[in-house]
Write an enzyme that holds these catalytic residues in place. Sequence first.
Site, PDB file in Angstrom:
ATOM      1  N   GLU A 193      21.625  -4.533   1.716  1.00  0.00           N
ATOM      2  CA  GLU A 193      21.593  -5.908   1.230  1.00  0.00           C
ATOM      3  C   GLU A 193      20.138  -6.331   1.222  1.00  0.00           C
ATOM      4  O   GLU A 193      19.377  -5.982   2.124  1.00  0.00           O
ATOM      5  CB  GLU A 193      22.368  -6.876   2.133  1.00  0.00           C
ATOM      6  CG  GLU A 193      23.871  -6.705   2.108  1.00  0.00           C
ATOM      7  CD  GLU A 193      24.369  -5.759   3.197  1.00  0.00           C
ATOM      8  OE1 GLU A 193      25.518  -5.328   3.098  1.00  0.00           O
ATOM      9  OE2 GLU A 193      23.598  -5.428   4.114  1.00  0.00           O
ATOM     10  N   ASN A 196      13.731 -11.727  -2.910  1.00  0.00           N
ATOM     11  CA  ASN A 196      12.707 -10.784  -2.454  1.00  0.00           C
ATOM     12  C   ASN A 196      12.383  -9.809  -3.587  1.00  0.00           C
ATOM     13  O   ASN A 196      12.828  -8.672  -3.622  1.00  0.00           O
ATOM     14  CB  ASN A 196      13.182 -10.049  -1.200  1.00  0.00           C
ATOM     15  CG  ASN A 196      12.085  -9.227  -0.563  1.00  0.00           C
ATOM     16  OD1 ASN A 196      11.068  -8.915  -1.183  1.00  0.00           O
ATOM     17  ND2 ASN A 196      12.296  -8.866   0.690  1.00  0.00           N
ATOM     18  N   ARG A 242       0.821  -1.220   0.000  1.00  0.00           N
ATOM     19  CA  ARG A 242       0.000   0.000   0.000  1.00  0.00           C
ATOM     20  C   ARG A 242       0.854   1.268   0.000  1.00  0.00           C
ATOM     21  O   ARG A 242       0.327   2.353   0.183  1.00  0.00           O
ATOM     22  CB  ARG A 242      -0.929   0.009   1.207  1.00  0.00           C
ATOM     23  CG  ARG A 242      -1.929  -1.131   1.193  1.00  0.00           C
ATOM     24  CD  ARG A 242      -2.899  -1.039   2.325  1.00  0.00           C
ATOM     25  NE  ARG A 242      -3.644  -2.273   2.443  1.00  0.00           N
ATOM     26  CZ  ARG A 242      -4.304  -2.641   3.514  1.00  0.00           C
ATOM     27  NH1 ARG A 242      -4.333  -1.862   4.574  1.00  0.00           N
ATOM     28  NH2 ARG A 242      -4.953  -3.783   3.535  1.00  0.00           N
ATOM     29  N   GLY A 243       2.160   1.108  -0.175  1.00  0.00           N
ATOM     30  CA  GLY A 243       3.031   2.269  -0.275  1.00  0.00           C
ATOM     31  C   GLY A 243       3.802   2.633   0.980  1.00  0.00           C
ATOM     32  O   GLY A 243       4.574   3.591   0.965  1.00  0.00           O
ATOM     33  N   ALA A 244       3.620   1.890   2.056  1.00  0.00           N
ATOM     34  CA  ALA A 244       4.313   2.235   3.302  1.00  0.00           C
ATOM     35  C   ALA A 244       5.822   2.047   3.177  1.00  0.00           C
ATOM     36  O   ALA A 244       6.598   2.852   3.703  1.00  0.00           O
ATOM     37  CB  ALA A 244       3.770   1.419   4.468  1.00  0.00           C
ATOM     38  N   TYR A 268      13.466  -0.963  -4.480  1.00  0.00           N
ATOM     39  CA  TYR A 268      14.780  -0.338  -4.462  1.00  0.00           C
ATOM     40  C   TYR A 268      15.199   0.111  -5.865  1.00  0.00           C
ATOM     41  O   TYR A 268      15.713   1.214  -6.042  1.00  0.00           O
ATOM     42  CB  TYR A 268      15.823  -1.268  -3.846  1.00  0.00           C
ATOM     43  CG  TYR A 268      15.537  -1.605  -2.403  1.00  0.00           C
ATOM     44  CD1 TYR A 268      15.134  -0.617  -1.507  1.00  0.00           C
ATOM     45  CD2 TYR A 268      15.646  -2.902  -1.932  1.00  0.00           C
ATOM     46  CE1 TYR A 268      14.861  -0.923  -0.183  1.00  0.00           C
ATOM     47  CE2 TYR A 268      15.384  -3.208  -0.609  1.00  0.00           C
ATOM     48  CZ  TYR A 268      14.987  -2.223   0.261  1.00  0.00           C
ATOM     49  OH  TYR A 268      14.711  -2.516   1.570  1.00  0.00           O
TER      50      TYR A 268
END
Length: 149
Positions: free
Chosen positions: A105, A110, A80-82, A117
């Site tokens: 790292e 993931n 949700r953007g957190a 990122y």
Amino acid sequence: MPSWDWAALAGEDLPEILAIEEAAHPYPWSEAVFEDCLRAGYRLDGAFDRGQLIGYSVVMTVLDEWHLLNLCVDPAVQRRGAGRFLLERLLESAVAAEASCLLLEVRAGNRAAIALYESAGFADIGHRKAYYPAPNGREDARVMRRLLS
């Protein structure tokens, strides 16, 4: 985007931090690790929704480099953007502090974190073999960096 607040965290926030950490990770950090981070003077910042902690970051600063050690969002509010909110506030703080870069790292598997990122300008600069514990042994880590100056 929801209207969240961002603030520094302290020892009294540990119960909420630990609850999120344990809900989000199969291999969570212990309370002792978070206490060591606080004692060492690392930055612990949180995202809050109406006073409730929904995510946090842990950053170690070394000279002009910032190292993101942990960025975690409560699974109940993920996607949700957190995480982006936390990362953007962290980047703003690093730029204001005249940091040269932000390093991290991330588990090689993931995909959601890696996409976050990369969308924020991080790029691969290395690889750590068998860095993280995993159900069937160890998982590799991608080492990423975002230049700030």
